[in-house]
Design an enzyme around this catalytic site. Sequence first.
Site, PDB file in Angstrom:
ATOM      1  N   CYS A  18       0.874  -1.330   0.218  1.00 50.63           N
ATOM      2  CA  CYS A  18       0.099   0.092  -0.020  1.00 50.63           C
ATOM      3  C   CYS A  18       0.804   1.077  -0.023  1.00 50.63           C
ATOM      4  CB  CYS A  18      -0.936   0.144   1.330  1.00 50.63           C
ATOM      5  SG  CYS A  18      -0.075   0.349   2.823  1.00 50.63           S
ATOM      6  N   CYS A  21       3.899   1.995   2.274  1.00 49.46           N
ATOM      7  CA  CYS A  21       5.083   1.350   2.244  1.00 49.46           C
ATOM      8  C   CYS A  21       6.095   2.183   1.266  1.00 49.46           C
ATOM      9  CB  CYS A  21       4.803   0.044   1.160  1.00 49.46           C
ATOM     10  SG  CYS A  21       3.687  -1.221   2.127  1.00 49.46           S
ATOM     11  N   ASP A 434       9.695  32.716 -27.433  1.00 48.69           N
ATOM     12  CA  ASP A 434      10.751  32.939 -28.117  1.00 48.69           C
ATOM     13  C   ASP A 434      10.249  33.332 -29.530  1.00 48.69           C
ATOM     14  OD1 ASP A 434      13.575  33.844 -28.685  1.00 48.69           O
ATOM     15  OD2 ASP A 434      13.613  32.048 -29.653  1.00 48.69           O
ATOM     16  N   ASP A 633      14.200  27.788 -28.165  1.00 50.99           N
ATOM     17  CA  ASP A 633      14.681  26.754 -28.806  1.00 50.99           C
ATOM     18  C   ASP A 633      16.439  26.825 -28.940  1.00 50.99           C
ATOM     19  OD1 ASP A 633      14.942  28.728 -30.755  1.00 50.99           O
ATOM     20  OD2 ASP A 633      14.849  27.390 -32.494  1.00 50.99           O
ATOM     21  N   ASP A 637      18.432  30.677 -24.654  1.00 45.59           N
ATOM     22  CA  ASP A 637      17.141  30.561 -24.035  1.00 45.59           C
ATOM     23  C   ASP A 637      17.050  29.575 -22.712  1.00 45.59           C
ATOM     24  OD1 ASP A 637      15.481  31.891 -25.892  1.00 45.59           O
ATOM     25  OD2 ASP A 637      15.538  30.342 -27.497  1.00 45.59           O
TER      26      ASP A 637
END
Length: 748
Positions: A18, A21, A434, A633, A637
Amino acid sequence: MKPSEQKTQEIFIDGAGCASCVGKIESALKQVSGVTSAEMNFAQRVVTVAGNASGDALISAVENAGYHGKLNTAENEDNSLAEKEAADWAYYKKLLRDMTIALALGIPLMIYGLVVGEMSVNTSGERIGWLLVGIATLAVMIFSGKHFYIGAWSSLKNHSANMDTLIALGTGTAWLYSMIVVFLPHLVPEMARHVYFEATAMIIGLINLGLALELKARGRTSEAIKRLIGLQAKTARVIRDGKERDIPIENVQIDDHVRVRPGEKIPVDGLVIEGHTAIDESMLTGEPMPVEKSEGDSVSAGTINKSGSIIFAATRVGKDTALAQIINMVKRAQNSKPPIGRLADVISGYFVPVIMIIAVSSALAWLNFGPDPAIAFAIVSATSVLIIACPCALGLATPMSVMVGVGKAAEAGVLIRNGEALQTASKITAMVLDKTGTITLGSPKVTDIVITSDMDETTILKYAATLEAGSEHPLALAIVESAKEKGVENGTLTNFSAIAGHGVEANIEGKRVLFGNEKLMKEQKIALGDHVETAQLLAAEAKTPMYFAVDNQLAAIIAVADPIKSDSIAAIQRLQHNGIRVVMLTGDNRATAKAVAEKVGISDFFAEVLPEDKSKKIQELQMAGEIVGMTGDGINDAPALALANVGFAIGTGTDVAIESADITLMRGSLHGIADAIAVSKATLRNIKQNLFGAFIYNVAGVPFAAGVLYPVFGVLLSPVIAGAAMAFSSLTVVSNANRLRLFKAQEH
């Protein structure tokens, strides 16, 4: 061992019943020297451990905590998954066998009780008959319920309690009381001489059935990983010593020349050195259209060669291929926990001891205030409370939804790094985009060369291309490409210097050359005159004008246009319709930025932003109370992506940007952002449904099990009903999580 030498290890856990644990196992592993983090996926029964601890030390810690662990030593994901599936299948069959044996005794006993009447012990014949039944029930407890009692004993030795504790106490109490009635009936009031062997057998049978059904349903959540692994080719046709031969994929080496024919899978990552074809990359990027590939283009493992035959040089093999890294990222994300899941783990840690206290209190209340036979009512209520409150469903609530949600995102070409990003993405209020390579294609073209001196266009293009030859910036690549198309060769470059956010300078053939924005020209005291107006007119057309100066005199204005992606407008509108404020961020001049922003429908934008200032803009929005997503990208950035609440990297961008981001969009479309947010919201909604259901079930079920209805309606919940309800509550959670597999993000 240095941090860079840290490794990630997986441990398959056996004996975790359960949510309570989870905390014990994680805590035990975190105490091992060298472990930096340990996260357990309860649904998968797998712990991911980061650090430099030895495998033996980790297994020892798991066993000392009262559980069994096995290191994942499979060489690849395929073998790992096959090994786990084999183990799960064996466990599934064992659970069904245990269930059959337990119910084979429990069902006839229950029918006997319903048809014949009370299961009481009043005569010598009844004592002998029920003694035999008691022995048979003990055999069921040992054979079919052994794992519950072993788990409970292990927890007791570690001064803790879990689901096994509740089941062992409940069934053990029912059996022990029944045997006292059989052996020493005179110690029990005549009205209380009732045996509960059927309850013990039925509870063990029903819970084993619930675990088996849950295990089978859990298996469906791994389908995303299975599909990704299924993309991997088994063999590759390698050209060595002038001969072609098929070899196992694991034997391919870097720089091997690999031939791929039409219809075949690309076995490893590489660069095309011969041939031309179209490749279906939809399984990785979600992009449906095949992509043209020719000499110099990259190809990725798992994609499908649609038309021509090609030969490529292997650049990444084994676990270094993009597909292998995607599989690893998805798997790690599925094993990670969102903050809401950690809350459930904490609550579960206290839940079992509280339930045990409630069970004892309930029994005492019946013994002191209940009607005759009070002891029988006390046994029934305590057993029902213990059984119905098992927090198994609580432990499954979060990881099941995360596994399915992350898998659904991966199918759409969206790779989510961890559970925290999955949860936070649902709360985003502002999305910073961007411009170059994100809103636009990132592959601009030279559109205008406005000459302002006596230099000719060829010389200007030659100098500009020479300056930009070493840059990976899209605008620089446009100039280099334009020079190539016109057959202009580069000159000799010396004293090159990049001026962040302004441009570049160098010496070419004895001349000092400057190339950049208006700030650079003013800083270097280059007279621009009325050419600023020309640049502004170009910028108004969404072109990026750049000033080119030779020997401290303006020589030309070079304008580059970067086309807006075909679906950027629709994707931005989709974000705005969802109540998200969209902000554009760019290093371009204000006029160009304004033109692009107007075209795509963005009212908030920041232009001429230096790389180091992108992070400041993110901070400003966060200080204004926004939950900020950042999409980019490029290398510049990366700091902003890392600082944002959720960083989105365009997968076609640089590796640095992808590594800095929380979510990677494998295709270049901004629809991936909206898809990620939609999946995030659906997953979080599903988690909340599961947690609500599990909490309400456990909390609401306990009073009924304790007997709150008895004073008014004369009804006391049977332990058998409690066992069935507990078993099927987990199945309900698993089934609800699997509903996410039907989810589809709507592009509109």
